[in-house]
Design a protein around this motif. Structure first.
Motif, PDB file in Angstrom:
ATOM      1  N   ARG A   1      84.024  22.337 -18.528  1.00  0.00           N
ATOM      2  CA  ARG A   1      84.351  22.753 -17.165  1.00  0.00           C
ATOM      3  C   ARG A   1      83.153  23.318 -16.414  1.00  0.00           C
ATOM      4  O   ARG A   1      83.301  23.910 -15.332  1.00  0.00           O
ATOM      5  N   THR A   2      81.977  23.132 -16.958  1.00  0.00           N
ATOM      6  CA  THR A   2      80.747  23.633 -16.333  1.00  0.00           C
ATOM      7  C   THR A   2      80.606  23.131 -14.895  1.00  0.00           C
ATOM      8  O   THR A   2      80.809  21.944 -14.625  1.00  0.00           O
ATOM      9  N   ALA A   3      80.246  24.035 -13.991  1.00  0.00           N
ATOM     10  CA  ALA A   3      79.925  23.699 -12.596  1.00  0.00           C
ATOM     11  C   ALA A   3      81.052  22.959 -11.884  1.00  0.00           C
ATOM     12  O   ALA A   3      80.804  22.181 -10.970  1.00  0.00           O
ATOM     13  N   HIS A   4      82.305  23.218 -12.338  1.00  0.00           N
ATOM     14  CA  HIS A   4      83.453  22.552 -11.724  1.00  0.00           C
ATOM     15  C   HIS A   4      83.275  21.025 -11.750  1.00  0.00           C
ATOM     16  O   HIS A   4      83.532  20.335 -10.767  1.00  0.00           O
ATOM     17  N   TRP A   5      82.853  20.552 -12.927  1.00  0.00           N
ATOM     18  CA  TRP A   5      82.552  19.126 -13.089  1.00  0.00           C
ATOM     19  C   TRP A   5      83.755  18.256 -12.728  1.00  0.00           C
ATOM     20  O   TRP A   5      83.631  17.297 -11.961  1.00  0.00           O
ATOM     21  N   LYS A   6      84.908  18.596 -13.264  1.00  0.00           N
ATOM     22  CA  LYS A   6      86.100  17.795 -12.977  1.00  0.00           C
ATOM     23  C   LYS A   6      86.417  17.789 -11.491  1.00  0.00           C
ATOM     24  O   LYS A   6      86.726  16.732 -10.907  1.00  0.00           O
ATOM     25  N   GLU A   7      86.329  18.944 -10.849  1.00  0.00           N
ATOM     26  CA  GLU A   7      86.642  19.034  -9.420  1.00  0.00           C
ATOM     27  C   GLU A   7      85.646  18.235  -8.578  1.00  0.00           C
ATOM     28  O   GLU A   7      86.015  17.665  -7.550  1.00  0.00           O
ATOM     29  N   ARG A   8      84.403  18.174  -9.016  1.00  0.00           N
ATOM     30  CA  ARG A   8      83.390  17.400  -8.296  1.00  0.00           C
ATOM     31  C   ARG A   8      83.685  15.900  -8.334  1.00  0.00           C
ATOM     32  O   ARG A   8      83.160  15.146  -7.523  1.00  0.00           O
ATOM     33  N   MET A   9      84.515  15.469  -9.274  1.00  0.00           N
ATOM     34  CA  MET A   9      84.869  14.057  -9.382  1.00  0.00           C
ATOM     35  C   MET A   9      86.066  13.692  -8.507  1.00  0.00           C
ATOM     36  O   MET A   9      86.377  12.507  -8.346  1.00  0.00           O
ATOM     37  N   GLU A  10      86.727  14.676  -7.961  1.00  0.00           N
ATOM     38  CA  GLU A  10      87.912  14.409  -7.149  1.00  0.00           C
ATOM     39  C   GLU A  10      87.527  13.986  -5.737  1.00  0.00           C
ATOM     40  O   GLU A  10      86.383  14.208  -5.306  1.00  0.00           O
ATOM     41  N   PRO A  11      88.445  13.343  -4.997  1.00  0.00           N
ATOM     42  CA  PRO A  11      88.108  12.803  -3.662  1.00  0.00           C
ATOM     43  C   PRO A  11      87.467  13.821  -2.726  1.00  0.00           C
ATOM     44  O   PRO A  11      86.522  13.496  -2.004  1.00  0.00           O
ATOM     45  N   GLY A  12      87.955  15.046  -2.720  1.00  0.00           N
ATOM     46  CA  GLY A  12      87.382  16.053  -1.832  1.00  0.00           C
ATOM     47  C   GLY A  12      86.222  16.809  -2.428  1.00  0.00           C
ATOM     48  O   GLY A  12      85.570  17.603  -1.741  1.00  0.00           O
ATOM     49  N   GLY A  13      85.945  16.563  -3.708  1.00  0.00           N
ATOM     50  CA  GLY A  13      84.873  17.266  -4.384  1.00  0.00           C
ATOM     51  C   GLY A  13      85.174  18.741  -4.579  1.00  0.00           C
ATOM     52  O   GLY A  13      86.305  19.196  -4.388  1.00  0.00           O
ATOM     53  N   TYR A  14      84.154  19.477  -4.977  1.00  0.00           N
ATOM     54  CA  TYR A  14      84.275  20.939  -5.104  1.00  0.00           C
ATOM     55  C   TYR A  14      83.524  21.579  -3.943  1.00  0.00           C
ATOM     56  O   TYR A  14      82.311  21.446  -3.822  1.00  0.00           O
ATOM     57  N   GLU A  15      84.270  22.237  -3.067  1.00  0.00           N
ATOM     58  CA  GLU A  15      83.707  22.807  -1.846  1.00  0.00           C
ATOM     59  C   GLU A  15      82.926  21.746  -1.071  1.00  0.00           C
ATOM     60  O   GLU A  15      81.848  21.994  -0.530  1.00  0.00           O
ATOM     61  N   GLY A  16      83.496  20.541  -1.055  1.00  0.00           N
ATOM     62  CA  GLY A  16      82.914  19.443  -0.288  1.00  0.00           C
ATOM     63  C   GLY A  16      81.784  18.700  -0.971  1.00  0.00           C
ATOM     64  O   GLY A  16      81.205  17.782  -0.377  1.00  0.00           O
ATOM     65  N   ARG A  17      81.454  19.062  -2.215  1.00  0.00           N
ATOM     66  CA  ARG A  17      80.340  18.415  -2.910  1.00  0.00           C
ATOM     67  C   ARG A  17      80.845  17.564  -4.070  1.00  0.00           C
ATOM     68  O   ARG A  17      81.646  18.036  -4.875  1.00  0.00           O
ATOM     69  N   ARG A  18      80.334  16.329  -4.122  1.00  0.00           N
ATOM     70  CA  ARG A  18      80.723  15.409  -5.183  1.00  0.00           C
ATOM     71  C   ARG A  18      79.488  15.028  -5.999  1.00  0.00           C
ATOM     72  O   ARG A  18      78.361  15.099  -5.516  1.00  0.00           O
ATOM     73  N   GLY A  19      79.724  14.594  -7.222  1.00  0.00           N
ATOM     74  CA  GLY A  19      78.606  14.213  -8.071  1.00  0.00           C
ATOM     75  C   GLY A  19      77.810  15.414  -8.542  1.00  0.00           C
ATOM     76  O   GLY A  19      78.130  16.563  -8.225  1.00  0.00           O
ATOM     77  N   LEU A  20      76.722  15.136  -9.317  1.00  0.00           N
ATOM     78  CA  LEU A  20      75.918  16.209  -9.896  1.00  0.00           C
ATOM     79  C   LEU A  20      74.447  16.060  -9.529  1.00  0.00           C
ATOM     80  O   LEU A  20      73.821  15.058  -9.871  1.00  0.00           O
ATOM     81  N   PRO A  21      73.863  17.044  -8.845  1.00  0.00           N
ATOM     82  CA  PRO A  21      72.402  17.078  -8.705  1.00  0.00           C
ATOM     83  C   PRO A  21      71.756  17.233 -10.080  1.00  0.00           C
ATOM     84  O   PRO A  21      72.417  17.573 -11.063  1.00  0.00           O
ATOM     85  N   LEU A  22      70.449  17.037 -10.146  1.00  0.00           N
ATOM     86  CA  LEU A  22      69.740  17.011 -11.425  1.00  0.00           C
ATOM     87  C   LEU A  22      69.934  18.290 -12.236  1.00  0.00           C
ATOM     88  O   LEU A  22      70.237  18.230 -13.431  1.00  0.00           O
ATOM     89  N   ALA A  23      69.753  19.441 -11.625  1.00  0.00           N
ATOM     90  CA  ALA A  23      69.863  20.707 -12.373  1.00  0.00           C
ATOM     91  C   ALA A  23      71.274  20.915 -12.913  1.00  0.00           C
ATOM     92  O   ALA A  23      71.455  21.407 -14.030  1.00  0.00           O
TER      93      ALA A  23
END
Length: 254
Positions: free
Chosen positions: A100-122
Motif C-alpha cells: 500500500r506504499t504511496a497509495h499505489w492502488k489508489e493511483r491506479m484508479e480512474p481518478g488517481g490519488y489526489e488527482g495523480r495517476r501512475g508512479l514518478p521515479l522516486a
C-alpha cells in the motif's frame, strides 16, 4: 480535481501535436535507428539466468496507467522463482492489495490519488523496495538513478552501463526503466515503466520488455536511445503531476 483534468487535457493536446510533428518531419521515434522488435521464440524464456526468467514472467499492464504494477510484479515473480519461494505466481491485483506504499492502488484508479495517476521515479523506487520486503525476497539494496543530460551525464551513463553488464552476465541485479515511451517507439511522449530484459555489449542494444499491451513484441534499442529516453524531462509538461524525468531502479541482489 477539475484543475488536474484541465491540465491533463492541455497535456494530451500538446502530446498529440508533438506526435504529429514527429510523424510529418520523420524525427523523434519516426527517425531511423529506433526500436527493433524481437520475434517471439521459446528459447528466449529458457535457461537459468535472469534475462530468461524475465521473459517467462513478463506480463502486460491491465489498464493505461498500471505499467508500474506489471513491471514490479514481473520482477517479484522472477525473484520468487530464483529463491524458490512457495506459493503461486503473484498477480497484479494481489500485489496492489498487499503493498500500500504511496497509495499505489489508489493511483491506479480512474481518478488517481489526489488527482495523480501512475508512479514518478522516486515513488517507483519506494514501491519496488517495499514490494520485495512484503514478499520476503532477499536483496542487498534498491538504488534509484535519475537520468541526467547535464555535466553529470558521462558519469551516470557509465554507472548505468555497468549495471546493465552486471545484470546480463552476473545475474546480480535487476533493472526497471522509467522512460519516455515516445523516445523508443511510435507512441506519445509520455512517462512509462517497463523491465529491462537484456543487454548486448557487442552491439550496445538494450532489450525492453514493454508492458504496454499495444506492444505485441519486446524490442531492442541502442544504448544512446535508451539513455536519452530515461533522461528527457518530458518538456516539463508532466511536472504538475509529479514527474520530472526518468531513470532506472536497480535491485541489487548481492
Amino acid at each position: 480535481m477539475m484543475m488536474n483534468l484541465f491540465r491533463f487535457c492541455i497535456v494530451r493536446t500538446y502530446l498529440a501535436i508533438r506526435y504529429f510533428f514527429h510523424w510529418i518531419t520523420r524525427t523523434g521515434s519516426f527517425a531511423p535507428g529506433q526500436a527493433r522488435h524481437i520475434t517471439p521464440s521459446p528459447g528466449l524464456s529458457k535457461g537459468p539466468g535472469l534475462p530468461a526468467a524475465l521473459f517467462r514472467h513478463h506480463v502486460k499492464q491491465y489498464h493505461e496507467s498500471s505499467c508500474s504494477v506489471a513491471s514490479v510484479v514481473c520482477v517479484v515473480n522472477v525473484l520468487r522463482e530464483r529463491y524458490e519461494s512457495p506459493g503461486p505466481t503473484i498477480t497484479q491485483q494481489a500485489i496492489l492489495e498487499k503493498v500500500r506504499t504511496a497509495h499505489w492502488k489508489e493511483r491506479m484508479e480512474p481518478g488517481g490519488y489526489e488527482g495523480r495517476r501512475g508512479l514518478p521515479l522516486a515513488v517507483l523506487s519506494a514501491v519496488v523496495k517495499d514490494s520485495l520486503v512484503a514478499y520476503s525476497i532477499p536483496f542487498k539494496k534498491v538504488e534509484m538513478i535519475r537520468g541526467s543530460l547535464n555535466q553529470r551525464r558521462a558519469r551516470v551513463r557509465q554507472q548505468i552501463l555497468g549495471h546493465l553488464k552486471k545484470f546480463q552476465f552476473f545475474n546480480s541485479c535487476l533493472i526497471i526503466a522509467h522512460f519516455d515511451q515516445g523516445a523508443f517507439i511510435k507512441e506519445l511522449n509520455i512517462p512509462h515503466i517497463s523491465p529491462v530484459g537484456g543487454f548486448d555489449p557487442s552491439t550496445g542494444f538494450v532489450t525492453i520488455l514493454d508492458v504496454d499491451p499495444d506492444q505485441k513484441f519486446s524490442y531492442r534499442i541502442p544504448f544512446n536511445t535508451f539513455y536519452k529516453g530515461i533522461s528527457t524531462p518530458y518538456a516539463g509538461v508532466f511536472r504538475p503531476f509529479g514527474y520530472d524525468r526518468g531513470g532506472v531502479v536497480v535491485i541489487h541482489l548481492n
